[in-house]
Design a protein around this motif. Structure first.
Motif, PDB file in Angstrom:
ATOM      1  N   SER A  89       3.180  -1.382 -73.360  1.00 42.10           N
ATOM      2  CA  SER A  89       3.118  -1.743 -71.935  1.00 42.10           C
ATOM      3  C   SER A  89       4.226  -0.968 -71.227  1.00 42.10           C
ATOM      4  O   SER A  89       5.212  -0.593 -71.851  1.00 42.10           O
ATOM      5  CB  SER A  89       3.332  -3.248 -71.753  1.00 42.10           C
ATOM      6  OG  SER A  89       4.574  -3.627 -72.342  1.00 42.10           O
ATOM      7  N   CYS A  90       4.036  -0.736 -69.905  1.00 37.93           N
ATOM      8  CA  CYS A  90       4.994   0.123 -69.191  1.00 37.93           C
ATOM      9  C   CYS A  90       6.275  -0.599 -68.821  1.00 37.93           C
ATOM     10  O   CYS A  90       7.309   0.012 -68.599  1.00 37.93           O
ATOM     11  CB  CYS A  90       4.344   0.722 -67.946  1.00 37.93           C
ATOM     12  SG  CYS A  90       4.243  -0.424 -66.543  1.00 37.93           S
ATOM     13  N   ARG A  91       6.215  -1.912 -68.746  1.00 30.58           N
ATOM     14  CA  ARG A  91       7.375  -2.754 -68.411  1.00 30.58           C
ATOM     15  C   ARG A  91       7.866  -2.562 -66.976  1.00 30.58           C
ATOM     16  O   ARG A  91       8.923  -3.066 -66.627  1.00 30.58           O
ATOM     17  CB  ARG A  91       8.541  -2.528 -69.392  1.00 30.58           C
ATOM     18  CG  ARG A  91       8.122  -2.730 -70.848  1.00 30.58           C
ATOM     19  CD  ARG A  91       8.650  -4.015 -71.449  1.00 30.58           C
ATOM     20  NE  ARG A  91       7.882  -4.364 -72.641  1.00 30.58           N
ATOM     21  CZ  ARG A  91       7.769  -5.590 -73.113  1.00 30.58           C
ATOM     22  NH1 ARG A  91       8.374  -6.591 -72.522  1.00 30.58           N
ATOM     23  NH2 ARG A  91       7.056  -5.839 -74.185  1.00 30.58           N
ATOM     24  N   THR A  92       7.128  -1.821 -66.136  1.00 33.62           N
ATOM     25  CA  THR A  92       7.575  -1.617 -64.751  1.00 33.62           C
ATOM     26  C   THR A  92       6.510  -1.978 -63.711  1.00 33.62           C
ATOM     27  O   THR A  92       6.841  -2.145 -62.545  1.00 33.62           O
ATOM     28  CB  THR A  92       7.996  -0.146 -64.509  1.00 33.62           C
ATOM     29  OG1 THR A  92       6.896   0.691 -64.846  1.00 33.62           O
ATOM     30  CG2 THR A  92       9.199   0.235 -65.351  1.00 33.62           C
ATOM     31  N   CYS A  93       5.235  -2.093 -64.086  1.00 35.80           N
ATOM     32  CA  CYS A  93       4.200  -2.397 -63.096  1.00 35.80           C
ATOM     33  C   CYS A  93       4.276  -3.883 -62.709  1.00 35.80           C
ATOM     34  O   CYS A  93       5.008  -4.666 -63.325  1.00 35.80           O
ATOM     35  CB  CYS A  93       2.805  -2.054 -63.640  1.00 35.80           C
ATOM     36  SG  CYS A  93       2.189  -3.186 -64.893  1.00 35.80           S
ATOM     37  N   ALA A  94       3.490  -4.266 -61.705  1.00 34.60           N
ATOM     38  CA  ALA A  94       3.571  -5.645 -61.197  1.00 34.60           C
ATOM     39  C   ALA A  94       3.230  -6.661 -62.292  1.00 34.60           C
ATOM     40  O   ALA A  94       3.910  -7.689 -62.420  1.00 34.60           O
ATOM     41  CB  ALA A  94       2.618  -5.803 -60.011  1.00 34.60           C
ATOM     42  N   ASN A  95       2.197  -6.390 -63.079  1.00 30.02           N
ATOM     43  CA  ASN A  95       1.831  -7.347 -64.132  1.00 30.02           C
ATOM     44  C   ASN A  95       2.916  -7.435 -65.199  1.00 30.02           C
ATOM     45  O   ASN A  95       3.242  -8.526 -65.678  1.00 30.02           O
ATOM     46  CB  ASN A  95       0.488  -6.965 -64.762  1.00 30.02           C
ATOM     47  CG  ASN A  95      -0.673  -7.241 -63.825  1.00 30.02           C
ATOM     48  OD1 ASN A  95      -0.535  -7.981 -62.856  1.00 30.02           O
ATOM     49  ND2 ASN A  95      -1.814  -6.631 -64.109  1.00 30.02           N
ATOM     50  N   CYS A  96       3.456  -6.288 -65.605  1.00 33.38           N
ATOM     51  CA  CYS A  96       4.533  -6.307 -66.596  1.00 33.38           C
ATOM     52  C   CYS A  96       5.730  -7.095 -66.074  1.00 33.38           C
ATOM     53  O   CYS A  96       6.337  -7.884 -66.808  1.00 33.38           O
ATOM     54  CB  CYS A  96       4.958  -4.883 -66.962  1.00 33.38           C
ATOM     55  SG  CYS A  96       3.821  -4.075 -68.107  1.00 33.38           S
ATOM     56  N   LEU A  97       6.056  -6.904 -64.800  1.00 32.73           N
ATOM     57  CA  LEU A  97       7.226  -7.601 -64.241  1.00 32.73           C
ATOM     58  C   LEU A  97       7.001  -9.110 -64.160  1.00 32.73           C
ATOM     59  O   LEU A  97       7.949  -9.880 -64.170  1.00 32.73           O
ATOM     60  CB  LEU A  97       7.593  -7.027 -62.859  1.00 32.73           C
ATOM     61  CG  LEU A  97       8.127  -5.584 -62.911  1.00 32.73           C
ATOM     62  CD1 LEU A  97       8.370  -5.054 -61.505  1.00 32.73           C
ATOM     63  CD2 LEU A  97       9.405  -5.481 -63.757  1.00 32.73           C
ATOM     64  N   TYR A 103      -1.618  -7.146 -69.698  1.00 32.62           N
ATOM     65  CA  TYR A 103      -2.430  -6.719 -68.573  1.00 32.62           C
ATOM     66  C   TYR A 103      -1.737  -5.599 -67.794  1.00 32.62           C
ATOM     67  O   TYR A 103      -1.983  -5.396 -66.602  1.00 32.62           O
ATOM     68  CB  TYR A 103      -2.742  -7.921 -67.657  1.00 32.62           C
ATOM     69  CG  TYR A 103      -3.298  -9.069 -68.471  1.00 32.62           C
ATOM     70  CD1 TYR A 103      -4.632  -9.072 -68.855  1.00 32.62           C
ATOM     71  CD2 TYR A 103      -2.461 -10.081 -68.935  1.00 32.62           C
ATOM     72  CE1 TYR A 103      -5.131 -10.084 -69.659  1.00 32.62           C
ATOM     73  CE2 TYR A 103      -2.958 -11.100 -69.746  1.00 32.62           C
ATOM     74  CZ  TYR A 103      -4.290 -11.101 -70.100  1.00 32.62           C
ATOM     75  OH  TYR A 103      -4.792 -12.086 -70.910  1.00 32.62           O
ATOM     76  N   CYS A 104      -0.873  -4.869 -68.485  1.00 34.15           N
ATOM     77  CA  CYS A 104      -0.173  -3.718 -67.898  1.00 34.15           C
ATOM     78  C   CYS A 104      -1.189  -2.800 -67.212  1.00 34.15           C
ATOM     79  O   CYS A 104      -2.258  -2.521 -67.763  1.00 34.15           O
ATOM     80  CB  CYS A 104       0.555  -2.969 -69.004  1.00 34.15           C
ATOM     81  SG  CYS A 104       1.276  -1.414 -68.443  1.00 34.15           S
ATOM     82  N   GLU A 105      -0.839  -2.321 -66.024  1.00 36.78           N
ATOM     83  CA  GLU A 105      -1.767  -1.456 -65.279  1.00 36.78           C
ATOM     84  C   GLU A 105      -2.015  -0.128 -66.010  1.00 36.78           C
ATOM     85  O   GLU A 105      -3.011   0.547 -65.748  1.00 36.78           O
ATOM     86  CB  GLU A 105      -1.220  -1.212 -63.860  1.00 36.78           C
ATOM     87  CG  GLU A 105      -1.318  -2.484 -63.015  1.00 36.78           C
ATOM     88  CD  GLU A 105      -0.470  -2.467 -61.748  1.00 36.78           C
ATOM     89  OE1 GLU A 105       0.001  -1.378 -61.341  1.00 36.78           O
ATOM     90  OE2 GLU A 105      -0.282  -3.552 -61.171  1.00 36.78           O
ATOM     91  N   SER A 106      -1.120   0.230 -66.927  1.00 39.16           N
ATOM     92  CA  SER A 106      -1.292   1.470 -67.701  1.00 39.16           C
ATOM     93  C   SER A 106      -1.789   1.190 -69.119  1.00 39.16           C
ATOM     94  O   SER A 106      -1.704   2.057 -69.991  1.00 39.16           O
ATOM     95  CB  SER A 106       0.042   2.221 -67.778  1.00 39.16           C
ATOM     96  OG  SER A 106       0.515   2.496 -66.488  1.00 39.16           O
TER      97      SER A 106
HETATM   98 ZN   LIG Z   1       2.896  -2.280 -66.968  1.00 36.31          ZN
END
Ligand SMILES: [Zn+2]
Ligand SMILES: NC(=O)c1ccc[n+]([C@@H]2O[C@H](COP(=O)([O-])OP(=O)(O)OC[C@H]3O[C@@H](n4cnc5c(N)ncnc54)[C@H](O)[C@@H]3O)[C@@H](O)[C@H]2O)c1
Ligand SMILES: [Zn+2]
Length: 362
Positions: A89-97, A103-106
């Motif tokens: 997971s990217c850990r920076t998108c809205a879902n990750c935050l 459900y990471c956008e990436s």
């Molecule tokens: Zn993410």
């Protein structure tokens, strides 16, 4: 470096052990010597399902091993650390935050496309690219390239062959109960499909003291395993399961989980629920499900899915390890180890239901 992988050369083909070239680790990557990798139904499904142009491909997303090299930009992971590998997971998108890293956008590009973000592959054979980076690991391999976001550092005393499946199958079942449903002693849960995911869900539900547990599976050994987790088990080839679940739960289950991905079974799972109950459909493989619309309309039921039991592996893997150490998540016996050279036997045995969770060991 050269390393040995269990490669799938063509859509639907068996695994073959072959030597390939592994490139990395780059600045944001970690090189892991794999000790053990669990086989998940998702590996087996996707090796027959991904488009023909995505082969050769190296699957594997329940790796566990020892860190051999760490890229310059990686923090929190050191050479020699023992790690359980999970999804990226990217850990920076809205879902990750929001903590919803499944459900990471990436998620698609980080886990499924077989490439790094720049389009390169970690593996090459005879100069040609081999798809990899599956769940940011492709750990059906002696060495894997992983990332800080999907490496969970664990105690060196742990048996990596037992904790490898915590990265996907066990986390998904347990997380669905611990994060999504949170049943209490007043609630009941029926699990359709008592494989690795379903049994982990039952183990977590017993840990929470869930009132009534029911498991449905046509395979006798899996029903017996479910009974060891405190469930009443039903053979769907022998009994009318919806009626029996309603009887056992006093009118319908508070919660249901489907791990079969069989449309008729998902419908039964919906029908097994009480008013305002919730079904979580976890199985992968069906193109469509057919729900009972009248029942859905009248009953306030919820039907939803969950990626990896809504887990953040950095939290869920240590939580399950701690529960296991306390005797509260006794899933060790679900694992059967195989040498990597016997990987096709492991696939066959998992398909036949003679083992629950095959774990490949170098
Ligand atoms: Zn993410
Ligand atoms: N949502 C996620 O994030 C996620 C994560 C991991 C796995 N999965 C998926 O979850 C599913 C389960 O994975 P698994 O590793 O436990 O697989 P598994 O094959 O071990 O378990 C499936 C079980 O369903 C049983 N079954 C088959 N037909 C049935 C029927 N008619 N009624 C009741 N039971 C029946 C099988 O006997 C088997 O025990 C797979 O589809 C997998 O791809 C999803
Ligand atoms: Zn999986």
């Amino acid at each position: 470096m050269r390393t040995t992988v269990a490669i799938v050369n063509k859509q639907g083909a068996d695994f073959c052990l072959e030597e390939v070239e592994l490139e990395g680790p780059r600045a944001d990557e970690v090189l892991v010597r794999i000790v053990a990798t669990g086989l998940c139904h998702t590996d087996i499904h996707l090796k027959g399902f991904l488009p023909a142009e995505m082969f050769p491909n190296v699957f594997g997303h329940e790796g566990a091993g020892v860190v051999e090299e760490v890229g310059a930009d990686v923090t929190g992971i050191a050479v020699g650390d023992h790690v359980v590998l999970s999804f990226r997971s990217c850990r920076t998108c809205a879902n990750c935050l929001r903590g919803l890293v499944g459900y990471c956008e990436s998620s698609l590009v980080l886990n499924y496309l077989g490439l790094r973000l720049d389009g390169s592959t970690t593996y090459r054979r005879d100069g040609s690219p081999v798809f990899g980076s599956f769940f940011g690991q492709s750990s059906l391999s002696q060495h894997a390239i992983a990332y800080a976001d999907n490496c969970v550092v664990v105690d060196k005393a742990l048996d990596l062959t037992r904790v490898a499946p915590y990265g996907c199958g066990f986390q998904t079942g347990a997380g669905t109960v611990l994060n999504v449903l949170e049943p209490t002693s007043e609630d009941s849960l029926v699990v359709y499909g008592a494989g690795a995911v379903g049994l982990a869900a039952l183990a977590a539900a017993r840990h929470l003291g869930t009132g009534t547990l029911v498991a449905v599976d046509p395979i006798a050994s899996r029903r017996e395993a479910a009974e060891r987790f405190g469930a009443v088990s039903l053979d769907p080839t022998e009994v009318p399961v919806v009626d029996r679940v309603r009887e056992l739960t006093g009118g319908g289950a508070s919660y249901a989980i489907d791990t079969t991905a069989v449309s008729d079974v998902v419908r039964q799972a919906q029908q097994s629920l009480r008013t305002c109950g919730t079904l979580v459909a976890l199985g992968l493989g069906a193109e469509e499900y057919s729900l009972d619309a009248i029942d859905l309309l009248q009953s306030g039921k919820t039907v939803r899915s969950s990626v990896e039991g809504d887990s953040d592996p950095q939290l869920m893997v240590p939580r399950l390890i701690a529960m296991n150490a306390a005797g509260e998540f006794p899933v060790d016996d679900l694992v059967t180890t195989y040498p990597f050279a016997a990987i096709n036997d492991a696939v066959r045995d998992a398909g036949a239901g003679t083992v629950v969770k095959p774990v490949l060991v170098w």
